[in-house]
Design a protein around this motif. Structure first.
Motif, PDB file in Angstrom:
ATOM      1  N   ILE A 182      -6.597  15.640  15.514  1.00 59.59           N
ATOM      2  CA  ILE A 182      -6.698  14.310  14.904  1.00 59.59           C
ATOM      3  C   ILE A 182      -6.081  14.362  13.514  1.00 59.59           C
ATOM      4  O   ILE A 182      -6.363  15.271  12.731  1.00 59.59           O
ATOM      5  CB  ILE A 182      -8.162  13.843  14.800  1.00 59.59           C
ATOM      6  CG1 ILE A 182      -8.799  13.748  16.193  1.00 59.59           C
ATOM      7  CG2 ILE A 182      -8.258  12.490  14.085  1.00 59.59           C
ATOM      8  CD1 ILE A 182     -10.292  13.438  16.153  1.00 59.59           C
ATOM      9  N   GLU A 183      -5.245  13.384  13.209  1.00 60.25           N
ATOM     10  CA  GLU A 183      -4.696  13.232  11.865  1.00 60.25           C
ATOM     11  C   GLU A 183      -5.349  12.028  11.202  1.00 60.25           C
ATOM     12  O   GLU A 183      -5.374  10.934  11.761  1.00 60.25           O
ATOM     13  CB  GLU A 183      -3.176  13.032  11.908  1.00 60.25           C
ATOM     14  CG  GLU A 183      -2.406  14.268  12.292  1.00 60.25           C
ATOM     15  CD  GLU A 183      -0.907  14.029  12.259  1.00 60.25           C
ATOM     16  OE1 GLU A 183      -0.158  15.018  12.388  1.00 60.25           O
ATOM     17  OE2 GLU A 183      -0.483  12.861  12.118  1.00 60.25           O
ATOM     18  N   ILE A 184      -5.869  12.237  10.006  1.00 52.51           N
ATOM     19  CA  ILE A 184      -6.491  11.167   9.245  1.00 52.51           C
ATOM     20  C   ILE A 184      -5.619  10.906   8.027  1.00 52.51           C
ATOM     21  O   ILE A 184      -5.493  11.764   7.143  1.00 52.51           O
ATOM     22  CB  ILE A 184      -7.921  11.552   8.819  1.00 52.51           C
ATOM     23  CG1 ILE A 184      -8.742  11.906  10.075  1.00 52.51           C
ATOM     24  CG2 ILE A 184      -8.587  10.426   8.036  1.00 52.51           C
ATOM     25  CD1 ILE A 184     -10.048  12.603   9.777  1.00 52.51           C
ATOM     26  N   LEU A 185      -4.995   9.740   7.990  1.00 59.01           N
ATOM     27  CA  LEU A 185      -4.035   9.418   6.945  1.00 59.01           C
ATOM     28  C   LEU A 185      -4.642   8.463   5.928  1.00 59.01           C
ATOM     29  O   LEU A 185      -5.439   7.586   6.276  1.00 59.01           O
ATOM     30  CB  LEU A 185      -2.787   8.777   7.564  1.00 59.01           C
ATOM     31  CG  LEU A 185      -2.002   9.665   8.545  1.00 59.01           C
ATOM     32  CD1 LEU A 185      -0.931   8.845   9.244  1.00 59.01           C
ATOM     33  CD2 LEU A 185      -1.381  10.840   7.811  1.00 59.01           C
ATOM     34  N   PRO A 186      -4.265   8.596   4.666  1.00 61.04           N
ATOM     35  CA  PRO A 186      -4.760   7.644   3.666  1.00 61.04           C
ATOM     36  C   PRO A 186      -4.176   6.257   3.914  1.00 61.04           C
ATOM     37  O   PRO A 186      -3.036   6.122   4.345  1.00 61.04           O
ATOM     38  CB  PRO A 186      -4.259   8.239   2.337  1.00 61.04           C
ATOM     39  CG  PRO A 186      -3.093   9.091   2.705  1.00 61.04           C
ATOM     40  CD  PRO A 186      -3.388   9.620   4.077  1.00 61.04           C
ATOM     41  N   LYS A 187      -4.972   5.237   3.638  1.00 67.19           N
ATOM     42  CA  LYS A 187      -4.530   3.863   3.841  1.00 67.19           C
ATOM     43  C   LYS A 187      -3.629   3.425   2.684  1.00 67.19           C
ATOM     44  O   LYS A 187      -3.905   3.691   1.525  1.00 67.19           O
ATOM     45  CB  LYS A 187      -5.742   2.924   3.917  1.00 67.19           C
ATOM     46  CG  LYS A 187      -6.670   3.194   5.103  1.00 67.19           C
ATOM     47  CD  LYS A 187      -7.846   2.239   5.082  1.00 67.19           C
ATOM     48  CE  LYS A 187      -8.826   2.518   6.220  1.00 67.19           C
ATOM     49  NZ  LYS A 187      -8.229   2.261   7.536  1.00 67.19           N
ATOM     50  N   ASP A 188      -2.547   2.761   3.016  1.00 64.93           N
ATOM     51  CA  ASP A 188      -1.684   2.099   2.031  1.00 64.93           C
ATOM     52  C   ASP A 188      -1.080   3.049   0.998  1.00 64.93           C
ATOM     53  O   ASP A 188      -0.801   2.655  -0.132  1.00 64.93           O
ATOM     54  CB  ASP A 188      -2.452   0.984   1.304  1.00 64.93           C
ATOM     55  CG  ASP A 188      -3.033  -0.042   2.256  1.00 64.93           C
ATOM     56  OD1 ASP A 188      -2.353  -0.358   3.247  1.00 64.93           O
ATOM     57  OD2 ASP A 188      -4.150  -0.521   2.010  1.00 64.93           O
ATOM     58  N   GLN A 189      -0.898   4.308   1.365  1.00 62.73           N
ATOM     59  CA  GLN A 189      -0.228   5.240   0.465  1.00 62.73           C
ATOM     60  C   GLN A 189       0.282   6.433   1.271  1.00 62.73           C
ATOM     61  O   GLN A 189      -0.249   6.739   2.346  1.00 62.73           O
ATOM     62  CB  GLN A 189      -1.171   5.733  -0.640  1.00 62.73           C
ATOM     63  CG  GLN A 189      -2.406   6.454  -0.133  1.00 62.73           C
ATOM     64  CD  GLN A 189      -3.299   6.966  -1.249  1.00 62.73           C
ATOM     65  OE1 GLN A 189      -2.831   7.662  -2.143  1.00 62.73           O
ATOM     66  NE2 GLN A 189      -4.578   6.606  -1.215  1.00 62.73           N
ATOM     67  N   ASN A 190       1.315   7.067   0.762  1.00 62.41           N
ATOM     68  CA  ASN A 190       1.818   8.272   1.393  1.00 62.41           C
ATOM     69  C   ASN A 190       1.004   9.467   0.917  1.00 62.41           C
ATOM     70  O   ASN A 190       0.717   9.580  -0.273  1.00 62.41           O
ATOM     71  CB  ASN A 190       3.295   8.484   1.054  1.00 62.41           C
ATOM     72  CG  ASN A 190       4.187   7.418   1.670  1.00 62.41           C
ATOM     73  OD1 ASN A 190       3.972   6.996   2.801  1.00 62.41           O
ATOM     74  ND2 ASN A 190       5.187   6.981   0.914  1.00 62.41           N
TER      75      ASN A 190
END
Length: 226
Positions: A182-190
């Motif tokens: 699972i990849e958990i990415l930050p919202k609205d930012q790289n």
């Protein structure tokens, strides 16, 4: 007498400002050292799992703890995946803070900074309530009050908040039968950094490294975190 009070006050203020400066310096140094070390590891770890498909992450609170048989099978499955992808775990204490300890290890190379990490995650949850409230099946203030306590297990909501707060991509190798990665990415930012955790489903989190790269722990000062 008035002049003495002014001198004492100025001395106290100077000491306090010096303490704050030391705190900021310690935090900056810890972050820089961790980022330098992390940058060396990210590429190597990323290549090992780059061919795996990641499912979209949905924040959620913890489910039921599996029974002994299911937990045993899950652990065996996770262990096999670690071997397959050449990964190794740095074991976190099983004191209810394991998710925050694993995040602290990845961020600062010191799991003892878990209180600092929890504090920042709670700030994220509190100040950006609209982002997370819909995933919490209880009164939100009660959830925050519970999650603030040391020893309270982190969940997938706190993982999303951690990704958002620290600007990090969190890569999670799991023991789930149908979901390995699972990849958990930050919202609205790289993302500016990558954190690697293992998840023995509903039981325990550890910090991940390449086999042979698991560090030996040396106690570091951490007065700035508490």
């Amino acid at each position: 007498m008035y002049g003495s009070n002014n001198i004492a006050s100025a001395s106290s203020s100077s000491s306090l400002n010096s303490s704050f400066q030391d705190t900021e310096d310690d935090q900056t140094i810890a972050s820089i050292l961790a980022e330098e070390e992390q940058s060396k590891l990210d590429g190597r770890l990323g290549k090992r799992l780059s061919h795996l498909d990641s499912i979209p992450h949905t924040p959620r609170v913890n489910g039921e703890i599996p029974d002994v048989n299911d937990a045993t099978f899950d652990h065996e499955r996770l262990s096999e995946r670690l071997v397959t992808y050449g990964l190794a775990e740095l074991q976190m204490e099983g004191d209810g803070n394991c998710q925050f300890r694993a995040l602290a290890d990845q961020l600062f190379r010191n799991p003892d900074y878990h209180k600092h990490v929890r504090k920042h995650i709670i700030k994220q949850l509190k100040h950006h309530r609209k982002l997370y409230e819909g995933y919490v099946p209880m009164e939100y203030k009660s959830y925050l009050k519970k999650m603030k306590k040391s020893g309270e297990w982190g969940d997938h909501v706190t993982l999303q908040a951690a990704a958002d707060r620290f600007g990090a991509k969190i890569s999670l190798l799991t023991s789930f039968r149908d979901t390995c990665y699972i990849e958990i990415l930050p919202k609205d930012q790289n993302p500016t950094k990558e954190l690697w955790l293992s998840f023995w489903s509903e039981v325990h989190y550890n910090s991940l490294y390449g086999s042979g790269d698991v560090p030996t722990r040396v106690a570091r000062k951490k007065h700035w975190l508490f």
